[in-house]
Design an enzyme around this catalytic site. Structure first.
Site, PDB file in Angstrom:
ATOM      1  N   TYR A 143      -8.966   3.697   6.831  1.00  0.00           N
ATOM      2  CA  TYR A 143      -8.935   2.271   6.482  1.00  0.00           C
ATOM      3  C   TYR A 143     -10.329   1.708   6.201  1.00  0.00           C
ATOM      4  CZ  TYR A 143      -4.210   2.458   8.550  1.00  0.00           C
ATOM      5  OH  TYR A 143      -2.904   2.770   8.869  1.00  0.00           O
TER       6      TYR A 143
ATOM      7  N   SER B 103       4.514  -1.813   9.203  1.00  0.00           N
ATOM      8  CA  SER B 103       5.117  -2.639   8.139  1.00  0.00           C
ATOM      9  C   SER B 103       6.493  -3.163   8.553  1.00  0.00           C
ATOM     10  CB  SER B 103       5.228  -1.853   6.828  1.00  0.00           C
ATOM     11  OG  SER B 103       3.957  -1.482   6.364  1.00  0.00           O
ATOM     12  N   PRO B 104       6.611  -3.739   9.765  1.00  0.00           N
ATOM     13  CA  PRO B 104       7.919  -4.237  10.216  1.00  0.00           C
ATOM     14  C   PRO B 104       8.402  -5.457   9.432  1.00  0.00           C
ATOM     15  CG  PRO B 104       6.226  -4.940  11.745  1.00  0.00           C
ATOM     16  CD  PRO B 104       5.560  -4.003  10.775  1.00  0.00           C
TER      17      PRO B 104
ATOM     18  N   GLY C 113       9.284 -13.300   0.181  1.00  0.00           N
ATOM     19  CA  GLY C 113       9.988 -12.849  -1.015  1.00  0.00           C
ATOM     20  C   GLY C 113       9.099 -12.792  -2.244  1.00  0.00           C
TER      21      GLY C 113
END
Length: 339
Positions: free
Chosen positions: A60, A203-204, A213
């Site tokens: 990262y 990534s829950p 959205g």
């Protein structure tokens, strides 16, 4: 503010906050690095709020260096620090699991993080050219030397998990798991539960999609890697927006945000589940903590799952599906010849 309790992760003794903090987006992958001072302030706020399970990786960018600065001055003792080895490049992913690399990567992470030991050390992805038993053998030595406390795997198949666990107990398996990414439920989740291994969903919030959205996707920066994800492509996005709208409708009825509802769903999947939503904003961190107070009935859980069943979601969950558990089998130990 909701009190974040401590829970046991796996059956080997590690105790962490019931929700963690994914730190990747602070430094790389999701657009340019964020201002260092702001991120250190966010990390300190997280710890003070009870979210003390911090997740990073050698892959990262400068994220481990950021955490080293944030954890100076007595903060290290307050956290459970997880990092990963094995992906040497994110732009052109190369996975390595040879013993010499495992050791070199660990030493480098210890130096970057400026810590004496790592609480939870994951193999970030499985090196399919090295028997998992060989990789685990070196990790076991690092545990014996006190350089790492617990061992984890990420995006590993059920058979890989079993083989690894036979060499040294696995404490946690990190996997993408959210309302619309549920391919691990058939085999991997039951295997972890059978073996007493904790589950750490990354990534829950569906890479952020379940927070807003199409509006969320429209606001992604030019350098954000998520633009490459199939579910965010125009040919799939309009269809997937209907999933978000249904989640949003239920959230409005329950008096919470759609992201809190989606995160609460993950929390309700079991006491052995500790999600690590990432964020770069204190307001979003506070909102994620609020998900811990959202209660869902079995009926509501089932209704949510029907909104985002596998046959409803359009597009693969990852830009590189070959880099997930579906391609994590390694050669038999008998084939290995040490160099």
């Amino acid at each position: 503010m909701v009190q974040v309790k401590k829970v046991k992760l796996g059956s080997q003794g590690l105790e962490v906050s019931a929700q963690g903090l994914g730190c990747m987006g602070m430094s790389s992958i999701y657009g340019p690095p964020k201002p260092e001072e702001d991120m250190i302030q966010l990390i300190h706020h997280s710890i003070n709020s009870g979210v003390t399970f911090l997740d990073t990786s050698e892959a990262y960018g400068d994220n481990e260096l950021l955490l080293s600065k944030a954890l100076k001055g007595g903060w290290r003792e307050k956290v459970q620090l997880a990092t990963k080895f094995g992906i040497t490049s994110v732009d052109k992913p190369v996975v390595r699991g040879s013993p010499d690399y495992v050791r070199a990567a660990c030493e480098t992470s210890l130096k970057r993080l400026e810590v004496e030991f790592i609480d939870l050390y994951y193999q970030h992805r499985t090196d399919t050219s090295v028997p998992i038993e060989v990789t685990m053998g070196e990790l076991k030595k690092l545990v014996e030397e006190g350089k790492i406390k617990y061992i984890g795997l990420s995006e590993a198949s059920a058979s890989t998990i079993r083989r690894a666990h036979a060499v040294h107990p696995i404490t946690a398996v990190q996997m993408e798991w959210s309302l619309w990414s549920r391919d691990t439920e058939a085999d991997i989740v039951p295997t972890c539960r059978e073996l007493g291994i904790g589950i750490v969903p990354y990534s829950p919030l569906g890479r952020g999609f379940l927070t807003g959205g199409t509006n969320f996707v429209a606001n992604l920066s030019d350098g954000d890697f998520r633009k490459n994800f199939p579910r965010f492509k125009p040919e799939n996005l309009e269809h997937n927006q209907k999933i978000f709208e249904r989640v949003n409708e239920m959230a409005a009825k329950k008096g919470c945000t759609p992201s809190q509802l989606a995160l609460a769903w993950v929390h309700h999947c079991g006491n052995d589940v500790v999600p690590i939503p990432g964020t770069t904003k204190i307001a979003n961190l506070n909102q994620n903590i609020g998900a811990l107070s959202v209660k869902l009935t079995p009926k509501e859980m089932a209704e949510l799952e029907s909104y985002a069943s596998a046959d409803v979601v359009k597009g693969e969950r990852h830009a590189f599906m070959s880099m997930t558990w579906i391609n994590s089998e390694t050669p038999p130990l008998s084939s290995w010849k040490a160099e």
